[in-house]
Design a protein around this motif. Sequence first.
Motif, short mmCIF file in Angstrom:
data_model
loop_
_atom_site.label_atom_id
_atom_site.label_comp_id
_atom_site.label_asym_id
_atom_site.label_seq_id
_atom_site.Cartn_x
_atom_site.Cartn_y
_atom_site.Cartn_z
N ILE A 13 0.83 -1.20 0.00
CA ILE A 13 0.00 0.00 0.00
C ILE A 13 0.87 1.25 0.00
O ILE A 13 0.62 2.20 -0.75
CB ILE A 13 -0.95 0.00 1.22
N ILE A 14 1.91 1.24 0.81
CA ILE A 14 2.82 2.39 0.87
C ILE A 14 3.48 2.62 -0.48
O ILE A 14 3.52 3.74 -0.99
CB ILE A 14 3.88 2.19 1.98
N ILE A 15 3.98 1.55 -1.09
CA ILE A 15 4.63 1.66 -2.40
C ILE A 15 3.64 2.16 -3.44
O ILE A 15 3.97 3.02 -4.26
CB ILE A 15 5.26 0.32 -2.81
N ASP A 16 2.43 1.65 -3.40
CA ASP A 16 1.41 2.07 -4.36
C ASP A 16 1.12 3.57 -4.24
O ASP A 16 1.03 4.28 -5.24
CB ASP A 16 0.13 1.25 -4.15
N ILE A 17 1.00 4.07 -3.03
CA ILE A 17 0.74 5.49 -2.82
C ILE A 17 1.93 6.33 -3.29
O ILE A 17 1.75 7.35 -3.96
CB ILE A 17 0.41 5.78 -1.34
N LEU A 18 3.13 5.90 -2.95
CA LEU A 18 4.32 6.66 -3.32
C LEU A 18 4.64 6.58 -4.81
O LEU A 18 5.43 7.38 -5.30
CB LEU A 18 5.53 6.19 -2.50
N SER A 19 4.01 5.66 -5.52
CA SER A 19 4.27 5.56 -6.96
C SER A 19 3.72 6.76 -7.71
O SER A 19 4.15 7.04 -8.83
CB SER A 19 3.69 4.27 -7.53
N ASN A 20 2.81 7.50 -7.09
CA ASN A 20 2.22 8.67 -7.74
C ASN A 20 3.03 9.94 -7.53
O ASN A 20 3.13 10.76 -8.43
CB ASN A 20 0.78 8.88 -7.26
N ASN A 21 3.57 10.11 -6.32
CA ASN A 21 4.35 11.32 -6.02
C ASN A 21 4.95 11.23 -4.63
O ASN A 21 4.69 10.28 -3.89
CB ASN A 21 3.48 12.58 -6.14
N SER A 22 5.72 12.23 -4.25
CA SER A 22 6.26 12.32 -2.90
C SER A 22 5.13 12.66 -1.93
O SER A 22 4.23 13.43 -2.27
CB SER A 22 7.32 13.41 -2.82
N VAL A 23 5.21 12.10 -0.73
CA VAL A 23 4.14 12.29 0.24
C VAL A 23 4.76 12.54 1.62
O VAL A 23 5.72 11.87 2.00
CB VAL A 23 3.21 11.05 0.29
N ARG A 24 4.19 13.48 2.34
CA ARG A 24 4.62 13.74 3.71
C ARG A 24 4.06 12.67 4.64
O ARG A 24 3.06 12.02 4.34
CB ARG A 24 4.16 15.13 4.15
N PHE A 25 4.72 12.50 5.78
CA PHE A 25 4.36 11.42 6.71
C PHE A 25 2.90 11.47 7.11
O PHE A 25 2.19 10.46 7.03
CB PHE A 25 5.26 11.48 7.96
N ASN A 26 2.42 12.63 7.57
CA ASN A 26 1.03 12.71 8.04
C ASN A 26 0.02 12.47 6.92
O ASN A 26 -1.04 11.89 7.16
CB ASN A 26 0.77 14.05 8.71
N GLU A 27 0.34 12.90 5.72
CA GLU A 27 -0.54 12.63 4.60
C GLU A 27 -0.57 11.14 4.29
O GLU A 27 -1.63 10.57 4.02
CB GLU A 27 -0.09 13.41 3.36
N LEU A 28 0.58 10.51 4.35
CA LEU A 28 0.66 9.07 4.13
C LEU A 28 -0.17 8.32 5.17
O LEU A 28 -0.94 7.41 4.85
CB LEU A 28 2.12 8.63 4.18
N LYS A 29 -0.06 8.74 6.43
CA LYS A 29 -0.85 8.12 7.50
C LYS A 29 -2.34 8.30 7.26
O LYS A 29 -3.13 7.39 7.46
CB LYS A 29 -0.45 8.70 8.86
#
Length: 92
Positions: A13-29
């Motif tokens: 899930i983390i890799i899938d989200i980061l495949s679109n762009n850079s993400v800050r920690f709280n946004e990722l959470k």
Amino acid sequence: MTLHIIGGKWKGIIIDILSNNSVRFNELKRLIPGISQRMLTLQLRELEADGIVKRKVENTIPKKVEYSLTEQGEKLSPIIASMRIWGIQYMG
């Protein structure tokens, strides 16, 4: 080896989200319902140690930390996307 790196409940899930762009920690959470702050930190550290995720820290107040995929992580994106599509079709 691949399953060791991407195995578990959260790494794909983390890799899938980061495949679109850079993400800050709280946004990722926020984008991953049900993950605790501790677990997200642990998973990100493991992915960083495996060379899949890179962490960029800007010395601002408060500190701005962004996560993105490394070149090796980007090579995993199509695999994770295929797994997501398969899972949607399987569940559908």
